[in-house]
Design an enzyme around this catalytic site. Structure first.
Site, PDB file in Angstrom:
ATOM      1  N   ARG A 124     -48.143   8.338  69.553  1.00  0.00           N
ATOM      2  CA  ARG A 124     -49.000   6.961  69.634  1.00  0.00           C
ATOM      3  C   ARG A 124     -48.768   6.403  71.069  1.00  0.00           C
ATOM      4  NH1 ARG A 124     -49.047   3.616  63.876  1.00  0.00           N
ATOM      5  NH2 ARG A 124     -51.457   4.020  63.669  1.00  0.00           N
ATOM      6  N   GLN A 129     -54.650   7.487  72.471  1.00  0.00           N
ATOM      7  CA  GLN A 129     -55.365   6.162  71.880  1.00  0.00           C
ATOM      8  C   GLN A 129     -56.586   6.600  71.165  1.00  0.00           C
ATOM      9  OE1 GLN A 129     -55.511   2.488  73.948  1.00  0.00           O
ATOM     10  NE2 GLN A 129     -53.168   2.022  73.182  1.00  0.00           N
ATOM     11  N   ASP A 132     -56.251   8.234  67.957  1.00  0.00           N
ATOM     12  CA  ASP A 132     -55.575   7.871  66.937  1.00  0.00           C
ATOM     13  C   ASP A 132     -56.194   7.607  65.602  1.00  0.00           C
ATOM     14  OD1 ASP A 132     -53.692   6.470  65.454  1.00  0.00           O
ATOM     15  OD2 ASP A 132     -53.160   4.855  67.051  1.00  0.00           O
ATOM     16  N   SER A 135     -54.952   4.869  63.192  1.00  0.00           N
ATOM     17  CA  SER A 135     -55.075   3.405  63.515  1.00  0.00           C
ATOM     18  C   SER A 135     -56.464   2.968  63.143  1.00  0.00           C
ATOM     19  CB  SER A 135     -55.077   3.211  64.908  1.00  0.00           C
ATOM     20  OG  SER A 135     -53.479   3.027  65.281  1.00  0.00           O
ATOM     21  N   TYR A 231     -42.552   2.450  65.246  1.00  0.00           N
ATOM     22  CA  TYR A 231     -42.667   2.444  63.609  1.00  0.00           C
ATOM     23  C   TYR A 231     -41.416   1.601  63.148  1.00  0.00           C
ATOM     24  CZ  TYR A 231     -46.299   5.695  63.245  1.00  0.00           C
ATOM     25  OH  TYR A 231     -47.645   6.354  63.275  1.00  0.00           O
TER      26      TYR A 231
HETATM   27  P1  NAD Z   1     -47.158   1.357  59.186  1.00  0.00           P
HETATM   28  O1  NAD Z   1     -48.930   1.976  58.326  1.00  0.00           O
HETATM   29  O2  NAD Z   1     -46.300   2.656  59.314  1.00  0.00           O
HETATM   30  O3  NAD Z   1     -46.686   0.359  58.399  1.00  0.00           O
HETATM   31  C1  NAD Z   1     -47.190  -1.029  58.207  1.00  0.00           C
HETATM   32  C2  NAD Z   1     -46.302  -2.046  58.574  1.00  0.00           C
HETATM   33  O4  NAD Z   1     -45.494  -2.054  57.448  1.00  0.00           O
HETATM   34  C3  NAD Z   1     -45.598  -1.861  59.814  1.00  0.00           C
HETATM   35  O5  NAD Z   1     -45.962  -3.098  60.768  1.00  0.00           O
HETATM   36  C4  NAD Z   1     -44.194  -1.911  59.689  1.00  0.00           C
HETATM   37  O6  NAD Z   1     -43.443  -2.704  60.285  1.00  0.00           O
HETATM   38  C5  NAD Z   1     -44.267  -2.876  58.134  1.00  0.00           C
HETATM   39  N1  NAD Z   1     -43.150  -2.748  57.169  1.00  0.00           N
HETATM   40  C6  NAD Z   1     -42.357  -1.487  57.033  1.00  0.00           C
HETATM   41  N2  NAD Z   1     -41.159  -1.912  56.021  1.00  0.00           N
HETATM   42  C7  NAD Z   1     -41.482  -3.186  55.872  1.00  0.00           C
HETATM   43  C8  NAD Z   1     -40.725  -4.332  54.860  1.00  0.00           C
HETATM   44  N3  NAD Z   1     -39.841  -3.663  54.411  1.00  0.00           N
HETATM   45  N4  NAD Z   1     -41.085  -5.391  54.949  1.00  0.00           N
HETATM   46  C9  NAD Z   1     -42.419  -5.758  55.713  1.00  0.00           C
HETATM   47  N5  NAD Z   1     -42.892  -5.105  56.530  1.00  0.00           N
HETATM   48  C10 NAD Z   1     -42.691  -3.879  56.359  1.00  0.00           C
HETATM   49  O7  NAD Z   1     -47.495   1.123  60.635  1.00  0.00           O
HETATM   50  P2  NAD Z   1     -48.966   1.211  61.474  1.00  0.00           P
HETATM   51  O8  NAD Z   1     -49.947   0.289  61.113  1.00  0.00           O
HETATM   52  O9  NAD Z   1     -49.296   2.689  61.553  1.00  0.00           O
HETATM   53  O10 NAD Z   1     -48.355   0.659  62.883  1.00  0.00           O
HETATM   54  C11 NAD Z   1     -47.128   0.981  63.100  1.00  0.00           C
HETATM   55  C12 NAD Z   1     -46.592   0.620  64.682  1.00  0.00           C
HETATM   56  O11 NAD Z   1     -47.477   1.593  65.548  1.00  0.00           O
HETATM   57  C13 NAD Z   1     -46.977  -0.850  65.018  1.00  0.00           C
HETATM   58  O12 NAD Z   1     -46.085  -1.344  65.671  1.00  0.00           O
HETATM   59  C14 NAD Z   1     -48.451  -0.756  65.767  1.00  0.00           C
HETATM   60  O13 NAD Z   1     -48.540  -1.631  66.718  1.00  0.00           O
HETATM   61  C15 NAD Z   1     -47.958   0.716  66.507  1.00  0.00           C
HETATM   62  N6  NAD Z   1     -49.164   1.459  66.981  1.00  0.00           N
HETATM   63  C16 NAD Z   1     -49.325   1.982  68.334  1.00  0.00           C
HETATM   64  C17 NAD Z   1     -50.465   2.361  68.781  1.00  0.00           C
HETATM   65  C18 NAD Z   1     -50.501   2.902  70.440  1.00  0.00           C
HETATM   66  O14 NAD Z   1     -49.810   2.463  71.078  1.00  0.00           O
HETATM   67  N7  NAD Z   1     -51.475   3.776  70.422  1.00  0.00           N
HETATM   68  C19 NAD Z   1     -51.393   2.844  67.844  1.00  0.00           C
HETATM   69  C20 NAD Z   1     -51.153   2.033  66.623  1.00  0.00           C
HETATM   70  C21 NAD Z   1     -50.359   1.869  66.235  1.00  0.00           C
END
Ligand code: NAD
Length: 381
Positions: A124, A129, A132, A135, A231
């Protein structure tokens, strides 16, 4: 010789998406020299793309065996045993491959001598992007989860002032504010609900508030809960146990809970205990997007709707497949961006010096390339 890309009809139950759509095929054929795209007859049917529309875009409509003879297979769902058996040494496959949930699939692909690129493993970073897929699909899932909740809830979402009385807005609580959670929050706000969001990563407070929702703060000293990939890290055991207890009053106040909390490669954290469901108002709805990983709610059953204490607990496993048109469009964009990055002079060229290829590559040359998956396999053994 031309590079051939094969687009099979997806066979997993409930799968409606297709890995490529005519418009993107057309663009790809025009921008990459010496490319042939072989589409299995009927592959786009459930996403409303006919064989004819693929032909008009310059693709060839072929049978299943011919598709699986292509140099590179682009898929949505992980390949079945039969699909792996239909592949041969030196072929490439790209798609969702569930590397951390089903490491045995990586073993099977490596044994077949197939080079595989996993959409889940694309790093990521900003350069990646446009590749991805996680996302893109999470965004669809979050939107659809809110729509599903609004449909099931025996109440309005928005505040309404009518001659017959005033309706208070529904309260929606979103647990986990990653991509899916934030989209669920944004959609619930647009529908007029009063929205609350909760996550264990510090960065999410600002994101939740910027959507006009309220951040739920628990009396748990979190520290830094984010790993270097962005993550969440798994909570210590004691905090894991405290979390559902502290969340219970917030859950009880909500008409709808949409839970999305996940830690990659781990079972979903339990956030909603039986007692919390019992404390909710009759008619309330829980949509548990963590269902495929065991669920955030104690009552969740993957792929089912369970009614307990007059609360509907819905555990969808593939919400993007409910929106195959846009899901296929976005997915096709991400997978073709990944493929195009490594096509050089009409051939697919692995580049392990490139962090995107190195990160996304699951198997190559008979070996499982991804270190974490290799570790999981040796632990299993
Ligand atoms: P994910 O699907 O792995 O998890 C969903 C959410 O659950 C996360 O926000 C995580 O913090 C939360 N979580 C985990 N355990 C928890 C708990 N016990 N209680 C409450 N919440 C909990 O996450 P995702 O949607 O794939 O995104 C993960 C990260 O990656 C985020 O920071 C997102 O902004 C980042 N991201 C970056 C890019 C990029 O830079 N290209 C793209 C997409 C996502």
């Amino acid at each position: 010789m031309a590079l051939t890309i094969g687009i099979p009809r997806e066979t997993e139950s409930g799968e409606t998406r297709v890995a490529l759509i005519p418009k993107i095929a057309d663009r790809m054929l025009k921008s990459v020299d010496g490319l042939e795209i072989l589409v299995e007859s009927g592959a786009g049917e459930r996403a409303f793309h006919s064989d004819r529309s693929f032909e008009d875009a310059g693709c060839q409509i072929v049978d299943r065996d011919t598709v699986f003879g292509a140099d590179l297979i682009a898929k949505v769902a992980p390949p079945s045993d039969d699909e792996i058996a239909a592949m041969h040494e030196g072929q490439v496959i790209a798609g969702f491959l569930s590397p951390l949930d089903r490491p045995s699939l990586a073993r099977a692909l490596a044994d077949r001598g197939v080079t595989s690129l996993s959409m889940e493993l694309v790093p990521r970073i900003s350069r990646a992007q446009k590749m991805d897929a996680l996302s893109a699909m999470s965004s669809l899932g979050g939107y659809r989860a809110t729509i599903l909740a609004a449909d099931r809830l025996p109440k309005f979402f928005p505040l309404l002032t009518t001659a017959a009385g005033t309706i208070r807005p529904a309260q929606v609580l979103v647990l986990g504010a990653g991509v899916a959670g934030l989209q669920a929050i944004a959609t619930a706000k647009r529908l007029g609900a009063k929205v609350f969001g909760y996550d264990i990563r510090d960065a999410t407070r600002e994101e939740i508030e910027s959507l006009g929702a309220k951040f739920v703060e628990l009396e748990l000293d979190m520290g830094d809960q984010e790993d270097e990939g962005g993550y969440a890290k798994e909570l210590q055991k004691e905090k894991q146990e405290r979390q559902p207890e502290l969340l219970q009053p917030h859950i009880a106040d909500a008409d709808v809970v949409i839970s999305t909390a996940l830690i990659p490669g781990r079972p979903a954290p339990l956030l909603i205990r039986e007692e919390a469901v019992e404390a909710m108002k009759p008619g309330s709805v829980i949509i548990d997007l963590a269902a495929p990983n065991g669920g955030n709610c104690a009552y969740t059953e993957a792929g089912e709707t369970v009614v307990e204490h007059d609360v509907s607990v819905i555990g969808p496993t593939n919400l993007p497949a409910d929106m195959p048109v846009h899901a296929s469009q976005l997915y096709a964009k991400t997978i073709t961006s990944l493929i195009e990055e490594f096509v050089e002079d009409g051939a697919f060229t692995p580049d392990f010096d490139d962090e995107i290829f190195d990160g996304a590559c699951l198997t190559h040359d008979g070996e499982v390339h991804n270190e974490r998956v290799r570790g999981m396999l040796s632990q299993e053994a």
